[in-house]
Scaffold this motif. Structure first.
Motif, PDB file in Angstrom:
ATOM      1  N   UNK A  68      -6.535   4.830   4.382  1.00  0.00           N
ATOM      2  CA  UNK A  68      -8.366   4.251   4.652  1.00  0.00           C
ATOM      3  C   UNK A  68      -8.636   2.644   4.222  1.00  0.00           C
ATOM      4  N   UNK A  69      -7.231   2.128   3.418  1.00  0.00           N
ATOM      5  CA  UNK A  69      -7.059   0.260   3.201  1.00  0.00           C
ATOM      6  C   UNK A  69      -5.968   0.044   4.936  1.00  0.00           C
ATOM      7  N   UNK A  70      -5.529   1.147   5.190  1.00  0.00           N
ATOM      8  CA  UNK A  70      -4.110   0.807   6.102  1.00  0.00           C
ATOM      9  C   UNK A  70      -4.578   0.453   7.326  1.00  0.00           C
ATOM     10  N   UNK A  71      -6.298   0.621   7.828  1.00  0.00           N
ATOM     11  CA  UNK A  71      -6.282   0.491   8.911  1.00  0.00           C
ATOM     12  C   UNK A  71      -6.114  -1.239   9.549  1.00  0.00           C
ATOM     13  N   UNK A  72      -7.000  -2.060   8.455  1.00  0.00           N
ATOM     14  CA  UNK A  72      -7.304  -3.269   9.534  1.00  0.00           C
ATOM     15  C   UNK A  72      -5.912  -4.181   9.346  1.00  0.00           C
ATOM     16  N   UNK A  73      -4.949  -3.870   8.111  1.00  0.00           N
ATOM     17  CA  UNK A  73      -3.797  -5.003   8.239  1.00  0.00           C
ATOM     18  C   UNK A  73      -2.739  -4.193   9.274  1.00  0.00           C
ATOM     19  N   UNK A  74      -2.911  -2.481   9.811  1.00  0.00           N
ATOM     20  CA  UNK A  74      -2.343  -1.788  10.691  1.00  0.00           C
ATOM     21  C   UNK A  74      -2.561  -2.288  12.103  1.00  0.00           C
ATOM     22  N   UNK A  75      -4.101  -2.392  12.327  1.00  0.00           N
ATOM     23  CA  UNK A  75      -4.100  -3.150  13.526  1.00  0.00           C
ATOM     24  C   UNK A  75      -3.667  -4.914  13.665  1.00  0.00           C
ATOM     25  N   UNK A  76      -3.826  -5.274  12.945  1.00  0.00           N
ATOM     26  CA  UNK A  76      -3.269  -7.425  13.202  1.00  0.00           C
ATOM     27  C   UNK A  76      -2.020  -6.821  13.414  1.00  0.00           C
ATOM     28  N   UNK A 132      -2.008  -0.874  -3.176  1.00  0.00           N
ATOM     29  CA  UNK A 132      -2.612  -1.364  -3.340  1.00  0.00           C
ATOM     30  C   UNK A 132      -2.296  -1.955  -3.291  1.00  0.00           C
ATOM     31  N   UNK A 133      -2.722  -3.251  -2.847  1.00  0.00           N
ATOM     32  CA  UNK A 133      -2.066  -4.654  -2.210  1.00  0.00           C
ATOM     33  C   UNK A 133      -2.426  -5.724  -3.406  1.00  0.00           C
ATOM     34  N   UNK A 146       0.598  -1.331  -0.027  1.00  0.00           N
ATOM     35  CA  UNK A 146      -0.177   0.163  -0.016  1.00  0.00           C
ATOM     36  C   UNK A 146       1.166   1.157  -0.082  1.00  0.00           C
ATOM     37  N   UNK A 147       2.329   1.326   0.670  1.00  0.00           N
ATOM     38  CA  UNK A 147       3.357   2.388   0.640  1.00  0.00           C
ATOM     39  C   UNK A 147       3.122   2.310  -0.134  1.00  0.00           C
TER      40      UNK A 147
END
Length: 279
Positions: A249-257, A235-236, A230-231
């Motif tokens: 916005x897309x980074x929220x879920x993987x960042x939490x994990x 995109x993944x 993403x960075x």
């Protein structure tokens, strides 16, 4: 000089954290000593220097762009994944086990060096080698595959640092359940194999059942590589690239994990890491 430690379990990890700031000078001294030992060990040096490069070189012969992710970005992020697994994780498990069984860790604790300084100083060579190889990979991918300029450089750097922290902690924890350097090949296998398969560095996971794919998304390497991609390209691979703000916005879920794995790593380290020999 502090008194010798009497606790051999991971619960003593925070024993001296409140006695003063971390000394970069002491960490640097330990790091230089560990680098010299690493380069003298041909097996460890080959694992750290040649195995990731050889693996990605093999992948480069047949890898193709994945959706919206270019070939250069795919190779670079794949290289980073292998560096985390081999140079950081596996190499550090064997290093911590070797220093523990040689009673080096126990002797270091009788001096002024704090627990955190010992663990970080021991990890410095692996992290330095991983960083150097990442830079070489980026240069090669830019020259030969047209690697694009990062879409969100701060996110990319934070993802790389967080990935290093996660796998250092996992290495520290894994060393506690590893009796000898030789058995590290067995104890590290679950993390290595599941991370490679689950993150997609050994092949696409798009054809897997949804339930299994969701489980793989929770493995430690998967969210790290998602954040790196993403960075880098916004995109993944599945969705169209986003801009600097859009990727957040897309980074929220993987960042939490990733944050969850950092917490797991700290907890596992305090529970399983051992300073004294297991013999």
């Amino acid at each position: 000089m502090t008194a010798p430690a009497t606790t051999t379990s991971g619960g003593g990890l925070v024993r001296r954290l409140g006695l003063g700031p971390v000394s970069l000078r002491r960490i640097g001294a330990l790091g230089r000593a560990e680098m010299a030992l690493l380069l003298r060990n041909r097996t460890a040096a080959a694992t750290a220097l040649l195995l990731p490069l050889a693996t990605v070189a093999l992948f480069a012969t047949f890898v193709t762009a994945d959706g919206h992710v270019s070939t250069g970005a795919l190779l670079a992020t794949t290289m980073f994944g292998f560096l985390l697994l081999y140079v950081v994780y596996y190499n550090l498990v064997t290093t911590y086990v070797a220093r523990r069984e040689e009673r080096v860790l126990k002797r270091l604790r009788t001096g002024v060096v704090t627990d955190v300084e010992i663990l970080v100083g021991t990890a410095v060579p692996a992290l330095a080698l991983a960083l150097a190889q990442v830079l070489l990979t980026v240069v090669a991918a830019t020259v030969f595959f047209g690697l694009p300029v990062p879409v969100n450089l701060p996110l990319l750097l934070v993802a790389m640092l967080a990935g290093c922290a996660v796998f250092v902690l996992l290495a520290v924890a894994s060393s506690g359940v590893t009796r000898t350097v030789e058995t590290a090949q067995i104890t590290t296998m679950p993390v290595l194999i599941l991370s490679m398969i689950g993150s997609g560095v050994t092949g696409s996971v798009d054809s897997l059942p949804d339930g299994l794919a969701r489980v793989f998304q929770m493995l430690p390497l998967t969210p790290v590589l998602e954040l790196v991609r993403l960075g880098w390209v916004g995109t993944t691979g599945a969705d169209a690239p986003r801009d600097f703000v859009g990727v957040l916005a897309e980074a929220g879920r993987p960042a939490l994990i990733v944050l969850l794995w950092l917490a797991v790593g700290v907890s596992a380290t305090r529970r399983w890491f051992r300073w004294d020999t297991r013999r």
